[in-house]
Design a protein around this motif. Structure first.
Motif, PDB file in Angstrom:
ATOM      1  N   LEU A  30       0.827  -1.216   0.000  1.00 21.87           N
ATOM      2  CA  LEU A  30       0.000   0.000   0.000  1.00 21.87           C
ATOM      3  C   LEU A  30       0.856   1.259   0.000  1.00 21.87           C
ATOM      4  CD1 LEU A  30      -2.808  -1.164   2.421  1.00 21.87           C
ATOM      5  CD2 LEU A  30      -3.171  -0.321   0.079  1.00 21.87           C
ATOM      6  N   SER A  31       1.937   1.249   0.739  1.00 28.31           N
ATOM      7  CA  SER A  31       2.838   2.401   0.775  1.00 28.31           C
ATOM      8  C   SER A  31       3.419   2.680  -0.617  1.00 28.31           C
ATOM      9  CB  SER A  31       3.945   2.134   1.786  1.00 28.31           C
ATOM     10  OG  SER A  31       4.892   3.166   1.767  1.00 28.31           O
ATOM     11  N   ILE A  32       3.867   1.639  -1.279  1.00 27.34           N
ATOM     12  CA  ILE A  32       4.431   1.784  -2.629  1.00 27.34           C
ATOM     13  C   ILE A  32       3.344   2.246  -3.605  1.00 27.34           C
ATOM     14  CG2 ILE A  32       5.514   0.550  -4.559  1.00 27.34           C
ATOM     15  CD1 ILE A  32       6.644  -1.409  -2.350  1.00 27.34           C
ATOM     16  N   GLU A  33       2.176   1.655  -3.505  1.00 24.72           N
ATOM     17  CA  GLU A  33       1.075   1.996  -4.415  1.00 24.72           C
ATOM     18  C   GLU A  33       0.625   3.443  -4.238  1.00 24.72           C
ATOM     19  OE1 GLU A  33      -0.522  -2.590  -4.499  1.00 24.72           O
ATOM     20  OE2 GLU A  33      -1.538  -1.132  -3.205  1.00 24.72           O
ATOM     21  N   ARG A  34       0.590   3.919  -3.008  1.00 25.82           N
ATOM     22  CA  ARG A  34       0.202   5.321  -2.784  1.00 25.82           C
ATOM     23  C   ARG A  34       1.225   6.281  -3.400  1.00 25.82           C
ATOM     24  NH1 ARG A  34      -1.978   3.176   2.174  1.00 25.82           N
ATOM     25  NH2 ARG A  34      -4.230   3.475   2.090  1.00 25.82           N
ATOM     26  N   MET A  35       2.501   5.941  -3.300  1.00 27.77           N
ATOM     27  CA  MET A  35       3.545   6.757  -3.904  1.00 27.77           C
ATOM     28  C   MET A  35       3.376   6.773  -5.428  1.00 27.77           C
ATOM     29  SD  MET A  35       6.708   6.357  -5.616  1.00 27.77           S
ATOM     30  CE  MET A  35       7.122   4.675  -5.224  1.00 27.77           C
ATOM     31  N   ILE A  36       3.121   5.594  -6.009  1.00 22.24           N
ATOM     32  CA  ILE A  36       2.917   5.515  -7.460  1.00 22.24           C
ATOM     33  C   ILE A  36       1.657   6.273  -7.853  1.00 22.24           C
ATOM     34  CG2 ILE A  36       2.399   3.943  -9.376  1.00 22.24           C
ATOM     35  CD1 ILE A  36       4.194   1.854  -7.950  1.00 22.24           C
ATOM     36  N   SER A  39       1.699   9.044 -10.636  1.00 23.02           N
ATOM     37  CA  SER A  39       0.937   8.838 -11.871  1.00 23.02           C
ATOM     38  C   SER A  39      -0.110   9.930 -12.053  1.00 23.02           C
ATOM     39  CB  SER A  39       0.294   7.446 -11.904  1.00 23.02           C
ATOM     40  OG  SER A  39      -0.629   7.265 -10.861  1.00 23.02           O
ATOM     41  N   ASP A  40      -0.641  10.434 -10.953  1.00 24.47           N
ATOM     42  CA  ASP A  40      -1.591  11.543 -11.024  1.00 24.47           C
ATOM     43  C   ASP A  40      -0.901  12.794 -11.569  1.00 24.47           C
ATOM     44  OD1 ASP A  40      -4.162  12.772 -10.535  1.00 24.47           O
ATOM     45  OD2 ASP A  40      -3.227  13.768  -8.810  1.00 24.47           O
ATOM     46  N   LYS A  41       0.277  13.078 -11.055  1.00 28.02           N
ATOM     47  CA  LYS A  41       1.025  14.257 -11.500  1.00 28.02           C
ATOM     48  C   LYS A  41       1.505  14.122 -12.946  1.00 28.02           C
ATOM     49  CE  LYS A  41       2.459  15.537  -6.881  1.00 28.02           C
ATOM     50  NZ  LYS A  41       3.473  15.405  -5.846  1.00 28.02           N
ATOM     51  N   THR A  42       1.659  12.888 -13.410  1.00 29.71           N
ATOM     52  CA  THR A  42       2.111  12.625 -14.775  1.00 29.71           C
ATOM     53  C   THR A  42       0.951  12.629 -15.767  1.00 29.71           C
ATOM     54  OG1 THR A  42       3.913  11.292 -13.883  1.00 29.71           O
ATOM     55  CG2 THR A  42       3.400  10.923 -16.179  1.00 29.71           C
ATOM     56  N   GLY A  43      -0.273  12.542 -15.262  1.00 25.90           N
ATOM     57  CA  GLY A  43      -1.436  12.442 -16.133  1.00 25.90           C
ATOM     58  C   GLY A  43      -1.615  11.033 -16.679  1.00 25.90           C
TER      59      GLY A  43
END
Length: 159
Positions: free
Chosen positions: A115-121, A125-129
């Motif tokens: 979950l920690s890794i997924e939240r970082m991704i 990914s949100d900032k990358t669009g």
């Protein structure tokens, strides 16, 4: 800025693919842990837990494939050797776990790391669009949070 075929910044997707490879390595260790506890579980809760662990490792196997395919979609190569997985993963290897509570605790700790890794991704990914990666992480997080809650409830603990 150079865009790839799916319209995303190639530099940012390369970085996301690296993070997805980290997630892939951790998922592979989690998957193998689930196989091990499925095979080795003993005790009065054997029948229930054996089936539950099989459900979880089947789901983890599907997620491993989704992660690898997303890395390929972003134009990179997924990790695919045990050597890479063990060098990269932070999820603790569970060896010779046959006791029910220790098995469930291993799942909770593994999922917390994922979950920690997924939240970082998800944030990147949100900032990358990158809606594809974003959507996948969001789905994984929702499902795994529920699994953590259920496992903690089984242990008699709260989230």
């Amino acid at each position: 800025m150079t865009l790839n075929t799916i319209g995303l910044d190639t530099k940012k997707t390369k970085d996301l693919a690296k993070d997805l490879n980290d997630l892939l390595a951790n998922f592979q260790v989690y998957y193998q842990n689930l196989r091990g506890i499925h095979w080795n579980i003993k005790g009065k809760r054997f029948f229930d837990l054996h089936v539950k662990f099989e459900e979880l490792y089947t789901d983890a196997n599907l997620k491993v494939d989704e992660i690898a395919e997303r890395i390929l979609t972003l134009g990179e190569t997924p990790l695919h050797t045990f050597e890479d997985y063990t060098k990269t993963a932070k999820v603790k290897v569970g060896k010779n776990i046959s006791q029910d509570e220790k098995a469930v605790e291993l799942i909770v700790h593994s999922l917390s790391e994922l979950l920690s890794i997924e939240r970082m991704i998800l944030d990147k990914s949100d900032k990358t669009g990158d809606e594809g990666t974003n959507s996948m992480m969001s789905d994984f997080i929702t499902e795994q949070e529920k699994t953590v809650w259920m496992m903690k409830a089984w242990l008699g603990e709260t989230v």
